[in-house]
Design a protein around this motif. Structure first.
Motif, PDB file in Angstrom:
ATOM      1  N   VAL A 108      16.217   1.270  -1.124  1.00  0.00           N
ATOM      2  CA  VAL A 108      14.872   1.239  -0.536  1.00  0.00           C
ATOM      3  C   VAL A 108      13.983   2.169  -1.348  1.00  0.00           C
ATOM      4  N   PHE A 109      12.778   1.706  -1.659  1.00  0.00           N
ATOM      5  CA  PHE A 109      11.803   2.516  -2.401  1.00  0.00           C
ATOM      6  C   PHE A 109      10.481   2.548  -1.650  1.00  0.00           C
ATOM      7  N   THR A 110       9.869   3.716  -1.591  1.00  0.00           N
ATOM      8  CA  THR A 110       8.572   3.895  -0.929  1.00  0.00           C
ATOM      9  C   THR A 110       7.488   3.965  -1.988  1.00  0.00           C
ATOM     10  N   LYS A 111       6.496   3.092  -1.854  1.00  0.00           N
ATOM     11  CA  LYS A 111       5.414   3.024  -2.840  1.00  0.00           C
ATOM     12  C   LYS A 111       4.483   4.224  -2.716  1.00  0.00           C
ATOM     13  N   GLY A 135       0.822  -1.201   0.000  1.00  0.00           N
ATOM     14  CA  GLY A 135       0.000   0.000   0.000  1.00  0.00           C
ATOM     15  C   GLY A 135       0.857   1.252   0.000  1.00  0.00           C
ATOM     16  N   HIS A 136       0.199   2.382  -0.101  1.00  0.00           N
ATOM     17  CA  HIS A 136       0.885   3.675  -0.100  1.00  0.00           C
ATOM     18  C   HIS A 136       1.741   3.821   1.155  1.00  0.00           C
ATOM     19  N   GLY A 137       3.020   4.122   0.964  1.00  0.00           N
ATOM     20  CA  GLY A 137       3.929   4.302   2.087  1.00  0.00           C
ATOM     21  C   GLY A 137       4.698   3.052   2.474  1.00  0.00           C
ATOM     22  N   ASP A 138       4.292   1.892   1.958  1.00  0.00           N
ATOM     23  CA  ASP A 138       5.056   0.676   2.217  1.00  0.00           C
ATOM     24  C   ASP A 138       6.397   0.763   1.485  1.00  0.00           C
ATOM     25  N   GLU A 139       7.399   0.113   2.060  1.00  0.00           N
ATOM     26  CA  GLU A 139       8.740   0.159   1.472  1.00  0.00           C
ATOM     27  C   GLU A 139       9.172  -1.196   0.948  1.00  0.00           C
ATOM     28  N   LEU A 140       9.952  -1.145  -0.140  1.00  0.00           N
ATOM     29  CA  LEU A 140      10.495  -2.317  -0.808  1.00  0.00           C
ATOM     30  C   LEU A 140      12.010  -2.148  -0.875  1.00  0.00           C
ATOM     31  N   VAL A 141      12.740  -3.211  -0.631  1.00  0.00           N
ATOM     32  CA  VAL A 141      14.198  -3.197  -0.705  1.00  0.00           C
ATOM     33  C   VAL A 141      14.638  -4.033  -1.895  1.00  0.00           C
ATOM     34  N   ILE A 142      15.550  -3.484  -2.679  1.00  0.00           N
ATOM     35  CA  ILE A 142      16.233  -4.236  -3.728  1.00  0.00           C
ATOM     36  C   ILE A 142      17.686  -4.310  -3.279  1.00  0.00           C
ATOM     37  N   CYS A 143      18.214  -5.539  -3.180  1.00  0.00           N
ATOM     38  CA  CYS A 143      19.558  -5.701  -2.616  1.00  0.00           C
ATOM     39  C   CYS A 143      20.477  -6.491  -3.534  1.00  0.00           C
ATOM     40  N   ASP A 144      21.772  -6.319  -3.275  1.00  0.00           N
ATOM     41  CA  ASP A 144      22.791  -7.039  -4.034  1.00  0.00           C
ATOM     42  C   ASP A 144      23.017  -8.432  -3.452  1.00  0.00           C
ATOM     43  N   ALA A 145      23.895  -9.191  -4.106  1.00  0.00           N
ATOM     44  CA  ALA A 145      24.135 -10.581  -3.709  1.00  0.00           C
ATOM     45  C   ALA A 145      24.871 -10.708  -2.382  1.00  0.00           C
ATOM     46  N   ASN A 146      25.491  -9.636  -1.902  1.00  0.00           N
ATOM     47  CA  ASN A 146      26.212  -9.675  -0.631  1.00  0.00           C
ATOM     48  C   ASN A 146      25.330  -9.349   0.572  1.00  0.00           C
ATOM     49  N   PHE A 147      24.181  -8.788   0.340  1.00  0.00           N
ATOM     50  CA  PHE A 147      23.270  -8.369   1.409  1.00  0.00           C
ATOM     51  C   PHE A 147      22.727  -9.602   2.139  1.00  0.00           C
ATOM     52  N   MET A 196       5.472   0.064 -10.356  1.00  0.00           N
ATOM     53  CA  MET A 196       5.243   0.616  -9.017  1.00  0.00           C
ATOM     54  C   MET A 196       5.531   2.120  -8.986  1.00  0.00           C
ATOM     55  N   PRO A 197       4.531   2.913  -8.605  1.00  0.00           N
ATOM     56  CA  PRO A 197       4.780   4.353  -8.488  1.00  0.00           C
ATOM     57  C   PRO A 197       5.568   4.663  -7.215  1.00  0.00           C
ATOM     58  N   LEU A 198       6.443   5.652  -7.291  1.00  0.00           N
ATOM     59  CA  LEU A 198       7.128   6.122  -6.088  1.00  0.00           C
ATOM     60  C   LEU A 198       6.252   7.155  -5.396  1.00  0.00           C
ATOM     61  N   ASP A 199       6.407   7.246  -4.101  1.00  0.00           N
ATOM     62  CA  ASP A 199       5.625   8.173  -3.278  1.00  0.00           C
ATOM     63  C   ASP A 199       6.002   9.616  -3.620  1.00  0.00           C
ATOM     64  N   THR A 200       5.008  10.403  -3.994  1.00  0.00           N
ATOM     65  CA  THR A 200       5.249  11.818  -4.314  1.00  0.00           C
ATOM     66  C   THR A 200       4.886  12.733  -3.146  1.00  0.00           C
ATOM     67  N   PHE A 201       4.417  12.143  -2.053  1.00  0.00           N
ATOM     68  CA  PHE A 201       4.038  12.942  -0.891  1.00  0.00           C
ATOM     69  C   PHE A 201       5.171  13.086   0.120  1.00  0.00           C
ATOM     70  N   ILE A 202       6.299  12.409  -0.140  1.00  0.00           N
ATOM     71  CA  ILE A 202       7.444  12.536   0.755  1.00  0.00           C
ATOM     72  C   ILE A 202       8.630  13.072  -0.035  1.00  0.00           C
ATOM     73  N   GLU A 203       9.573  13.640   0.687  1.00  0.00           N
ATOM     74  CA  GLU A 203      10.714  14.270   0.030  1.00  0.00           C
ATOM     75  C   GLU A 203      11.676  13.268  -0.599  1.00  0.00           C
ATOM     76  N   GLN A 204      11.875  12.116   0.035  1.00  0.00           N
ATOM     77  CA  GLN A 204      12.871  11.165  -0.446  1.00  0.00           C
ATOM     78  C   GLN A 204      12.292   9.742  -0.526  1.00  0.00           C
ATOM     79  N   PRO A 205      11.639   9.411  -1.657  1.00  0.00           N
ATOM     80  CA  PRO A 205      11.041   8.087  -1.797  1.00  0.00           C
ATOM     81  C   PRO A 205      12.029   6.994  -2.224  1.00  0.00           C
TER      82      PRO A 205
END
Length: 158
Positions: free
Chosen positions: A140-143, A21-33, A66-75
């Motif tokens: 990290v990306f905020t939906k 949902g709006h404001g939820d965060e998703l992480v995309i990580c590398d193979a070392n994470f 997936m749209p990025l959050d436009t209501f926050i300064e750093q999505p």
């Protein structure tokens, strides 16, 4: 195969993206994470995979739907290089280009210290592991939201 969907978006990833949902965060990580252990603390509770692709390519796939959050300064955020918080490695420059292309404008990454990144990732909705072999390919990306045209004006849709 589905029309107009990036083939990297497998069923598990599509389900997670649609469930967020709006404001939820998703992480995309590398193979070392430490993806498996971190993902156990997320809302989804399991690690998702885009094996064999770079982090920037995974970002392109995810942001195609997936749209990025436009209501926050750093999505969008990136993991800082340890001891060099202002250094931007090639993988992060490439990722920045993908974010900007998807959004049609500059969306600068916020930076997050490594251990703070791990803590934030544990609170995310989900973590997607890539085959990215370069270090610091973690983001990290905020939906955001997609509103019906009339909904923006506070009018009902019939």
């Amino acid at each position: 195969m589905l029309k107009n969907l990036d083939p990297l978006l497998n069923a598990d990833i599509l389900h997670a993206l649609r469930s967020m949902g709006h404001g939820d965060e998703l992480v995309i990580c590398d193979a070392n994470f430490p993806g498996t252990s971190v993902a156990q603390g997320t809302v989804l509770g399991k690690l998702l995979h885009m094996d064999g692709v770079s982090s920037p390519r995974a970002i392109r796939a995810v942001l195609s739907v997936m749209p990025l959050d436009t209501f926050i300064e750093q999505p969008a955020s990136r993991m800082e290089v340890v001891g060099e918080p202002h250094t931007i490695p090639a993988v992060q420059r490439e990722a920045q280009a993908e974010v900007n292309a998807a959004q049609g404008r500059e969306v600068p990454f916020a930076s997050i210290e490594r251990f703070a990144f791990y803590e934030r990732a544990r609170k995310a909705f989900c973590v997607i592991a890539t085959g990215e072999e370069r270090g610091y390919g973690c983001f990290v990306f905020t939906k955001g939201v997609l509103l019906a045209p009339d909904a923006r004006l506070g009018q009902s849709i019939e």
